[in-house]
Design a protein around this motif. Sequence first.
Motif, PDB file in Angstrom:
ATOM      1  N   UNK A 170       0.853  -1.190   0.000  1.00 19.43           N
ATOM      2  CA  UNK A 170       0.000   0.000   0.000  1.00 19.43           C
ATOM      3  C   UNK A 170       0.890   1.243   0.000  1.00 19.43           C
ATOM      4  N   UNK A 171       0.721   2.101  -1.007  1.00 16.65           N
ATOM      5  CA  UNK A 171       1.504   3.337  -1.129  1.00 16.65           C
ATOM      6  C   UNK A 171       0.590   4.536  -0.915  1.00 16.65           C
ATOM      7  N   UNK A 172       1.014   5.456  -0.057  1.00 15.37           N
ATOM      8  CA  UNK A 172       0.221   6.642   0.290  1.00 15.37           C
ATOM      9  C   UNK A 172       0.936   7.878  -0.235  1.00 15.37           C
ATOM     10  N   UNK A 173       0.230   8.664  -1.066  1.00 10.28           N
ATOM     11  CA  UNK A 173       0.833   9.843  -1.713  1.00 10.28           C
ATOM     12  C   UNK A 173       0.318  11.157  -1.134  1.00 10.28           C
ATOM     13  N   UNK A 174      -0.308  11.101   0.039  1.00 11.31           N
ATOM     14  CA  UNK A 174      -0.735  12.334   0.684  1.00 11.31           C
ATOM     15  C   UNK A 174       0.497  13.141   1.100  1.00 11.31           C
ATOM     16  N   UNK A 175       0.293  14.347   1.654  1.00 14.31           N
ATOM     17  CA  UNK A 175       1.442  15.097   2.170  1.00 14.31           C
ATOM     18  C   UNK A 175       2.046  14.322   3.341  1.00 14.31           C
ATOM     19  N   UNK A 176       3.340  14.514   3.551  1.00 15.25           N
ATOM     20  CA  UNK A 176       3.979  13.781   4.646  1.00 15.25           C
ATOM     21  C   UNK A 176       3.379  14.166   5.994  1.00 15.25           C
ATOM     22  N   UNK A 177       2.965  15.424   6.136  1.00 15.87           N
ATOM     23  CA  UNK A 177       2.347  15.863   7.399  1.00 15.87           C
ATOM     24  C   UNK A 177       1.044  15.110   7.648  1.00 15.87           C
ATOM     25  N   UNK A 178       0.238  14.945   6.603  1.00 18.54           N
ATOM     26  CA  UNK A 178      -1.004  14.181   6.750  1.00 18.54           C
ATOM     27  C   UNK A 178      -0.713  12.723   7.074  1.00 18.54           C
ATOM     28  N   UNK A 226      -2.632   7.445   9.017  1.00 17.65           N
ATOM     29  CA  UNK A 226      -2.616   6.717   7.749  1.00 17.65           C
ATOM     30  C   UNK A 226      -3.084   5.287   7.954  1.00 17.65           C
ATOM     31  N   UNK A 227      -3.364   4.612   6.869  1.00 20.79           N
ATOM     32  CA  UNK A 227      -3.823   3.229   6.928  1.00 20.79           C
ATOM     33  C   UNK A 227      -2.670   2.356   7.422  1.00 20.79           C
ATOM     34  N   UNK A 228      -2.905   1.481   8.412  1.00 25.53           N
ATOM     35  CA  UNK A 228      -1.810   0.643   8.925  1.00 25.53           C
ATOM     36  C   UNK A 228      -1.106  -0.123   7.807  1.00 25.53           C
ATOM     37  N   UNK A 229       0.222  -0.032   7.826  1.00 25.82           N
ATOM     38  CA  UNK A 229       1.016  -0.729   6.813  1.00 25.82           C
ATOM     39  C   UNK A 229       1.338   0.097   5.586  1.00 25.82           C
ATOM     40  N   UNK A 230       0.740   1.285   5.465  1.00 26.61           N
ATOM     41  CA  UNK A 230       0.964   2.105   4.269  1.00 26.61           C
ATOM     42  C   UNK A 230       2.393   2.651   4.249  1.00 26.61           C
ATOM     43  N   UNK A 231       2.996   2.625   3.060  1.00 30.81           N
ATOM     44  CA  UNK A 231       4.312   3.228   2.839  1.00 30.81           C
ATOM     45  C   UNK A 231       4.098   4.611   2.233  1.00 30.81           C
ATOM     46  N   UNK A 232       4.760   5.627   2.811  1.00 31.92           N
ATOM     47  CA  UNK A 232       4.605   6.977   2.260  1.00 31.92           C
ATOM     48  C   UNK A 232       5.583   7.182   1.105  1.00 31.92           C
ATOM     49  N   UNK A 233       5.111   7.789   0.024  1.00 30.63           N
ATOM     50  CA  UNK A 233       5.963   8.015  -1.148  1.00 30.63           C
ATOM     51  C   UNK A 233       5.633   9.353  -1.790  1.00 30.63           C
ATOM     52  N   UNK A 234       6.573   9.845  -2.592  1.00 30.80           N
ATOM     53  CA  UNK A 234       6.386  11.048  -3.401  1.00 30.80           C
ATOM     54  C   UNK A 234       6.226  10.599  -4.847  1.00 30.80           C
ATOM     55  N   UNK A 287       8.786  16.943   0.788  1.00 29.31           N
ATOM     56  CA  UNK A 287       7.629  17.612   0.182  1.00 29.31           C
ATOM     57  C   UNK A 287       7.265  18.901   0.884  1.00 29.31           C
ATOM     58  N   UNK A 288       7.781  19.099   2.098  1.00 31.80           N
ATOM     59  CA  UNK A 288       7.455  20.341   2.786  1.00 31.80           C
ATOM     60  C   UNK A 288       8.671  20.862   3.529  1.00 31.80           C
ATOM     61  N   UNK A 289       8.933  22.148   3.337  1.00 33.03           N
ATOM     62  CA  UNK A 289      10.022  22.834   4.021  1.00 33.03           C
ATOM     63  C   UNK A 289       9.590  23.145   5.448  1.00 33.03           C
ATOM     64  N   UNK A 290      10.403  22.779   6.396  1.00 31.44           N
ATOM     65  CA  UNK A 290      10.102  23.044   7.806  1.00 31.44           C
ATOM     66  C   UNK A 290      10.377  24.511   8.099  1.00 31.44           C
TER      67      UNK A 290
END
Length: 527
Positions: A393-401, A406-414, A486-489
């Motif tokens: 499962x790949x999640x393309x939302x913003x990293x902050x979101x 997120x859904x358990x097991x989801x990998x965050x990606x750009x 994806x986001x500047x701190x």
Amino acid sequence: MSNPVTRSLHDIRRALLAREELALIDVREEDPYAQEHPLFAVNIPLSKLEIEVYARVPRRDTAVTLYDDGEGLAATAAERLRALGYTNVALLEGGLAGWRAAGGELFRDVNVPSKAFGELVESVRHTPSLAAEQVQALLDAKANVVVLDARRFDEYQTMSIPGGISVPGAELVLRVAELAPDPATQVIVNCAGRTRSIIGTQSLVNAGIPNPVAALRNGTIGWTLAGQQLAHGQERRFTEVSAGTRSHAGQQARAVADRAGVLRLTTVGLADWQADSTRTTYLFDVRTPEEYTAAHLPGSRSVPGGQLVQETDHVASVRGARIVLLDNDGVRANMSASWLAQMGWEVAVLDGLAEADFSAQGEWQPPLPGLPTASEIGVAQLADWLQEDGTVLLDFTTSANYVKRHIPGAHWAIRAQLAEALEHVPQAQRYVLTCGSSLLARFAAHDLQALTRTPVYVLEGGTAQWIAAGQPLETGETRLAVPRSDRYRRPYEGTDNPREAMQGYLDWEFGLIAQLERDGTHGFKVL
């Protein structure tokens, strides 16, 4: 594509000085963009190009120049823009390195034109300010003082001056008379750093309010560096104003707009501007988001005025374009327009609107290209698949979101870093893609299917649908397939920034005027 069309630093500078329309677009993610970029470069990451570009660069024959810093993203972006109907697309000669080598000035952070303009305003107008220690002393003495926070309400809630009231920037001139009815009341305007407090304070000065007014010098950063305590979760907001207050504020704001050279348009004039295919015309409703949702002029976009002045590049991404502002009180549009005019924009206020003109309801919907086809699955199917091995499962939302939930097991990606992401996720028998709504996931699915023969599915309705179904969630940076670029701190956000970062940010802001002078293309003219 062989021998792509290029534009040089010289070409961009010439167009800026001639006030021609142009969009100089950095297609990297926000963090690398914020590290260094030209003054009027706007950030539209390749990852979100199709979703953002029609609204931000509405005219398809705009002179668009794309760049990256050697990652190869700009060439891909050029292909995508041409496929979307853009006919005048070029690459920046040599990319960011070419700009640097040609002697071009490079700026750090985000929304730099607005922040640099704020520093120029303070320098030229000597905008009054008080140090954090002075404001604390007034509060401790229970003096006749009111603190007005000019940021968005969500920023105010995160951290604010104890006792402060949320009055986002464009609302100040409209609301101040009823928040400080005694002309002897000292009005303090604050933000997190400097820009919005300077612009807010100077707005009240320009409008001629009778009260003494001052910016909180260096905002909540200055407050924190002085060792003083911030409040969290405050709920104080402005209230409605009387017809008399509204009318008087309207006269004050109109006078400021006239001095700044703001143009006037009727709906007929607006139609003429919009029919001119040689120019870009943005139409922004600068009232609160709640007012816009309840009733707005069809075709207008909700951009609250304070944020518009602070983040002009994020919505009006074509420098040299025309901007039309509207409200229903004659205050917020005129004050916002007065600042845009000083920032070198050709800006008009839409006059003569009747209540019946505000005939549309609901949130603004961005114009989108046709969506790629995708194989969709529902929440129940995904829940079943996640019980087995083989589903990635790949999640393309913003990293902050993603970090928030997120859904358990989801990998965050750009999306623009899909190939790299695939190297950091398990072997898949099938991929399922999601984001908040699955809009971005649909575009990512199209890209992913070109990289693999493994079946690719999109979660119908995205993570929002998963949440609505009452399914379990996970928090934190549990599975990052790529770094969070994806986001500047921002050093002025949140409450856990190191002191060095906060002080460094202030030092950077103080240096912006010298950078403006070296760059020489800003076209700012302070009243």
